[in-house]
Design an enzyme around this catalytic site. Sequence first.
Site, PDB file in Angstrom:
ATOM      1  N   LEU A   1      -1.677  45.761   7.546  1.00 46.65           N
ATOM      2  CA  LEU A   1      -1.713  44.258   7.061  1.00 46.65           C
ATOM      3  C   LEU A   1      -1.491  44.232   5.513  1.00 46.65           C
ATOM      4  CD1 LEU A   1      -4.249  42.632   9.403  1.00 46.65           C
ATOM      5  CD2 LEU A   1      -1.501  42.687   9.811  1.00 46.65           C
ATOM      6  N   ASP A   2      -0.720  43.482   4.936  1.00 46.00           N
ATOM      7  CA  ASP A   2      -0.837  43.115   3.717  1.00 46.00           C
ATOM      8  C   ASP A   2      -2.340  42.660   3.196  1.00 46.00           C
ATOM      9  OD1 ASP A   2       2.024  43.290   3.325  1.00 46.00           O
ATOM     10  OD2 ASP A   2       2.219  41.198   3.594  1.00 46.00           O
ATOM     11  N   ARG A   3      -2.601  43.070   2.044  1.00 48.42           N
ATOM     12  CA  ARG A   3      -3.988  42.773   1.358  1.00 48.42           C
ATOM     13  C   ARG A   3      -4.463  41.381   1.507  1.00 48.42           C
ATOM     14  NH1 ARG A   3      -6.108  44.256  -4.651  1.00 48.42           N
ATOM     15  NH2 ARG A   3      -8.259  43.340  -4.444  1.00 48.42           N
TER      16      ARG A   3
ATOM     17  N   THR B   1      -3.432  39.275   3.848  1.00 48.45           N
ATOM     18  CA  THR B   1      -3.374  38.901   5.456  1.00 48.45           C
ATOM     19  C   THR B   1      -4.568  39.010   5.914  1.00 48.45           C
ATOM     20  OG1 THR B   1      -0.969  39.120   5.339  1.00 48.45           O
ATOM     21  CG2 THR B   1      -1.995  38.733   7.217  1.00 48.45           C
TER      22      THR B   1
END
Length: 340
Positions: free
Chosen positions: A160-162, A164
């Site tokens: 997951l993106d940082r 998100t």
Amino acid sequence: MKSEPISKPSPVKTAPPAAVQLQTIGPEEAGQRLDNYLLRWAKGVPKSHVYRIIRSGEVRVNKKRAEPTTRLIEGDVVRVPPVRIAEPAQMAAVNTAQTKNRAQGYSDKMPILFEDEALLIVNKPAGLAVHGGSGIALGVIETLRITRPELKFLELVHRLDRDTSGVLLLAKKRSALVELHRQIREGQTDKRYYLLAHGEIAQGAGTMQLKFALHKYLLANGERRVRVDPDGLPSHTALRVTKVMKRGDVAITLAEAQLKTGRTHQIRVHLQKLGHSILGDDKYGFEDQDKLVKSKRLYLHAHLAGFTHPRSGEKMRIESPLPSEFTAMMKNFEVPAEKS
């Protein structure tokens, strides 16, 4: 929510030359390619050097030369020549009380949604990277390896993106990791996200199929970005509007995005292309959003993961509730009745 600043790591230390090692492949290493096995084992060694020692024949599998793509099986004996293994600063820092305390603090903000002998599924907070690097000493994986030292094997199933938040899967067995990666490759998993977007997205269209090809590129400072490009990789997001909320002449939309492909920053760039950037997006957002977004976070939350359990074969559906920042933002707007 942003994670607390992390101090700069100390210089990389280098271990002295090691002797030739003979490593026997166990059940957790079986199934890996030889190059991937060595890259994990020899962290800190340049990738080019790992491939050189394989191709030169210095690495042997059962006393025979092997290719980088050779699949290892349980019981194989891998000969590894002496290499100088760099010890990354984040690994060296593990033994410090300060790092352990920081890891425990991160762990306390990361509730466990599900755990058994094969899987560990957590609710990742926004602002915490999934792994360290580029000045980040601790991510999810490092945090859990510090706070759960009894886990001899622990790897991220996906990322997951940082910025998100939401459902994040980790494997406690290599066999589980391999099986879940197969399910992802073959489109047998279901990943859904809630998002708050700027502006009013029409509700009458039902589920919208966003199919914009995406291309990754780097800015001059080395930062990774993604743009819509006809020559990019095919990318598909299914978007369903849940609510439209208005405050005066300003509107925001709560929607659910279902990933059909898993490209970097896919949902964020698809919403930007649609003309309705996700609130709090500092890479693909709209100008002057600070006037609307008070909470310093990206309003993108992985709320559901569906997959088949890699051991039992049971159909799994893991969900994470909507974060408090979402509900607080929505309360600032008039919220009409939900529409299906």
